[in-house]
Design a protein around this motif. Structure first.
Motif, PDB file in Angstrom:
ATOM      1  N   GLU A 216      -1.517   2.566   7.195  1.00  0.00           N
ATOM      2  CA  GLU A 216      -1.022   2.637   5.811  1.00  0.00           C
ATOM      3  C   GLU A 216      -2.136   3.061   4.869  1.00  0.00           C
ATOM      4  O   GLU A 216      -1.935   3.866   3.968  1.00  0.00           O
ATOM      5  CB  GLU A 216      -0.465   1.275   5.377  1.00  0.00           C
ATOM      6  CG  GLU A 216       0.067   1.286   3.947  1.00  0.00           C
ATOM      7  CD  GLU A 216       0.539  -0.077   3.475  1.00  0.00           C
ATOM      8  OE1 GLU A 216       0.589  -0.276   2.245  1.00  0.00           O
ATOM      9  OE2 GLU A 216       0.853  -0.937   4.326  1.00  0.00           O
TER      10      GLU A 216
ATOM     11  N   VAL B 169      -2.724   6.813   5.309  1.00  0.00           N
ATOM     12  CA  VAL B 169      -1.636   7.587   4.698  1.00  0.00           C
ATOM     13  C   VAL B 169      -1.745   7.556   3.175  1.00  0.00           C
ATOM     14  O   VAL B 169      -1.581   8.579   2.501  1.00  0.00           O
ATOM     15  CB  VAL B 169      -0.258   7.068   5.179  1.00  0.00           C
ATOM     16  CG1 VAL B 169       0.875   7.680   4.365  1.00  0.00           C
ATOM     17  CG2 VAL B 169      -0.065   7.355   6.651  1.00  0.00           C
ATOM     18  N   ARG B 170      -2.033   6.382   2.616  1.00  0.00           N
ATOM     19  CA  ARG B 170      -2.193   6.271   1.163  1.00  0.00           C
ATOM     20  C   ARG B 170      -3.294   7.213   0.677  1.00  0.00           C
ATOM     21  O   ARG B 170      -3.129   7.915  -0.324  1.00  0.00           O
ATOM     22  CB  ARG B 170      -2.581   4.834   0.782  1.00  0.00           C
ATOM     23  CG  ARG B 170      -1.456   3.833   0.776  1.00  0.00           C
ATOM     24  CD  ARG B 170      -2.049   2.419   0.610  1.00  0.00           C
ATOM     25  NE  ARG B 170      -1.040   1.429   0.382  1.00  0.00           N
ATOM     26  CZ  ARG B 170      -0.638   1.018  -0.810  1.00  0.00           C
ATOM     27  NH1 ARG B 170      -1.188   1.522  -1.891  1.00  0.00           N
ATOM     28  NH2 ARG B 170       0.304   0.115  -0.946  1.00  0.00           N
ATOM     29  N   THR B 171      -4.429   7.220   1.372  1.00  0.00           N
ATOM     30  CA  THR B 171      -5.566   8.046   0.962  1.00  0.00           C
ATOM     31  C   THR B 171      -5.217   9.521   1.015  1.00  0.00           C
ATOM     32  O   THR B 171      -5.531  10.283   0.089  1.00  0.00           O
ATOM     33  CB  THR B 171      -6.789   7.746   1.852  1.00  0.00           C
ATOM     34  OG1 THR B 171      -7.067   6.348   1.795  1.00  0.00           O
ATOM     35  CG2 THR B 171      -8.005   8.519   1.391  1.00  0.00           C
ATOM     36  N   VAL B 172      -4.560   9.940   2.102  1.00  0.00           N
ATOM     37  CA  VAL B 172      -4.193  11.352   2.244  1.00  0.00           C
ATOM     38  C   VAL B 172      -3.221  11.768   1.138  1.00  0.00           C
ATOM     39  O   VAL B 172      -3.368  12.842   0.542  1.00  0.00           O
ATOM     40  CB  VAL B 172      -3.588  11.614   3.644  1.00  0.00           C
ATOM     41  CG1 VAL B 172      -2.992  13.011   3.725  1.00  0.00           C
ATOM     42  CG2 VAL B 172      -4.644  11.424   4.729  1.00  0.00           C
ATOM     43  N   LEU B 173      -2.255  10.921   0.844  1.00  0.00           N
ATOM     44  CA  LEU B 173      -1.269  11.254  -0.201  1.00  0.00           C
ATOM     45  C   LEU B 173      -1.910  11.319  -1.584  1.00  0.00           C
ATOM     46  O   LEU B 173      -1.595  12.213  -2.382  1.00  0.00           O
ATOM     47  CB  LEU B 173      -0.120  10.239  -0.191  1.00  0.00           C
ATOM     48  CG  LEU B 173       0.801  10.300   1.034  1.00  0.00           C
ATOM     49  CD1 LEU B 173       1.840   9.180   0.979  1.00  0.00           C
ATOM     50  CD2 LEU B 173       1.480  11.654   1.140  1.00  0.00           C
ATOM     51  N   VAL B 174      -2.823  10.405  -1.877  1.00  0.00           N
ATOM     52  CA  VAL B 174      -3.502  10.435  -3.177  1.00  0.00           C
ATOM     53  C   VAL B 174      -4.387  11.673  -3.283  1.00  0.00           C
ATOM     54  O   VAL B 174      -4.428  12.337  -4.323  1.00  0.00           O
ATOM     55  CB  VAL B 174      -4.321   9.142  -3.417  1.00  0.00           C
ATOM     56  CG1 VAL B 174      -5.230   9.278  -4.627  1.00  0.00           C
ATOM     57  CG2 VAL B 174      -3.388   7.958  -3.589  1.00  0.00           C
ATOM     58  N   TYR B 175      -5.062  12.028  -2.181  1.00  0.00           N
ATOM     59  CA  TYR B 175      -5.884  13.244  -2.162  1.00  0.00           C
ATOM     60  C   TYR B 175      -5.016  14.463  -2.481  1.00  0.00           C
ATOM     61  O   TYR B 175      -5.366  15.297  -3.323  1.00  0.00           O
ATOM     62  CB  TYR B 175      -6.554  13.400  -0.794  1.00  0.00           C
ATOM     63  CG  TYR B 175      -7.386  14.644  -0.667  1.00  0.00           C
ATOM     64  CD1 TYR B 175      -8.715  14.657  -1.064  1.00  0.00           C
ATOM     65  CD2 TYR B 175      -6.853  15.817  -0.129  1.00  0.00           C
ATOM     66  CE1 TYR B 175      -9.485  15.799  -0.943  1.00  0.00           C
ATOM     67  CE2 TYR B 175      -7.610  16.962  -0.013  1.00  0.00           C
ATOM     68  CZ  TYR B 175      -8.923  16.955  -0.416  1.00  0.00           C
ATOM     69  OH  TYR B 175      -9.675  18.079  -0.305  1.00  0.00           O
ATOM     70  N   ALA B 176      -3.858  14.572  -1.809  1.00  0.00           N
ATOM     71  CA  ALA B 176      -2.945  15.698  -2.038  1.00  0.00           C
ATOM     72  C   ALA B 176      -2.460  15.717  -3.489  1.00  0.00           C
ATOM     73  O   ALA B 176      -2.365  16.785  -4.108  1.00  0.00           O
ATOM     74  CB  ALA B 176      -1.762  15.615  -1.073  1.00  0.00           C
ATOM     75  N   LEU B 177      -2.177  14.544  -4.049  1.00  0.00           N
ATOM     76  CA  LEU B 177      -1.726  14.462  -5.433  1.00  0.00           C
ATOM     77  C   LEU B 177      -2.795  14.957  -6.404  1.00  0.00           C
ATOM     78  O   LEU B 177      -2.508  15.720  -7.328  1.00  0.00           O
ATOM     79  CB  LEU B 177      -1.334  13.018  -5.775  1.00  0.00           C
ATOM     80  CG  LEU B 177      -0.954  12.769  -7.236  1.00  0.00           C
ATOM     81  CD1 LEU B 177       0.334  13.495  -7.589  1.00  0.00           C
ATOM     82  CD2 LEU B 177      -0.829  11.279  -7.506  1.00  0.00           C
TER      83      LEU B 177
END
Length: 197
Positions: free
Chosen positions: A14, A17-25
């Motif tokens: 988790e 996944v959180r880190t990757v999604l924030v990076y993409a954002l």
């Protein structure tokens, strides 16, 4: 104490996944705000960036305050950045997706007002950039593009470019040859064109 520092409070997957999604954002946000905004950041923009890092912190770490949890988030963030960087280096598609493409803003001395509007740039900014590169007006620019980094790159028309040292050297040599021809034709002695020190 040591147990609190080392005990991960949310699942590792988790956190990744959180880190990757924030990076993409964050990448998406910077793509949307545009090249010129990145290139001409002011004090307020830096304040926003500092606050942005604080705002997304909880989105990355969640309810996990452990040292190990923070380390996993940090390592994930750096790893994702390195992977994206290498992919962008190898793939023009990924590079244009992440960084964008160069945007022409001047063509043959004419401003592209639609491009300027999309980038949020003012004609006065272009005029200033022309003066910085030893031009006098946009009319002297053959082409001008805003790079994905936000840097404005201008190519002045050949006749409007400043003389280089090579140009001056070539002109000096040509004048010396003309002087030699004139002197030989007049039958007089050769006069040196270099000043005495």
């Amino acid at each position: 104490m040591w147990q609190d520092l080392m005990t991960i409070q949310i699942p590792v997957l988790e956190k990744v996944v959180r880190t990757v999604l924030v990076y993409a954002l964050i990448v998406l946000i910077f793509r949307v705000i545009g090249k010129s905004a990145i290139q001409s950041m002011n004090t307020m923009d830096f304040v926003v960036i500092f606050l942005l890092s604080n705002v997304v912190q909880n989105a990355i770490i969640g309810d996990d305050n452990s040292l190990l949890g923070g380390a996993i988030g940090a390592v994930t963030l750096v790893t994702v950045d390195q992977i994206v960087d290498r992919l962008a280096y190898r793939s023009p598609f990924v590079r244009s997706l992440v960084e964008g493409r160069a945007t022409p803003v001047i063509t043959d001395g004419r401003l592209d007002r639609n491009a300027l509007r999309r980038l949020g740039m003012r004609p006065a900014e272009l005029e200033h950039a022309v003066r910085v590169q030893n031009g006098e007006s946009v009319d002297q620019v053959w082409s001008g593009v805003v790079e994905p980094s936000g840097q404005l790159v201008l190519d002045l028309r050949t006749q409007d470019q400043s003389a280089t040292q090579a140009d001056v050297q070539a002109l000096t040599e040509r004048l010396a040859r003309i002087e030699a021809l004139l002197t030989a034709g007049a039958g007089g002695p050769t006069v040196s064109s270099t000043p005495r020190s």
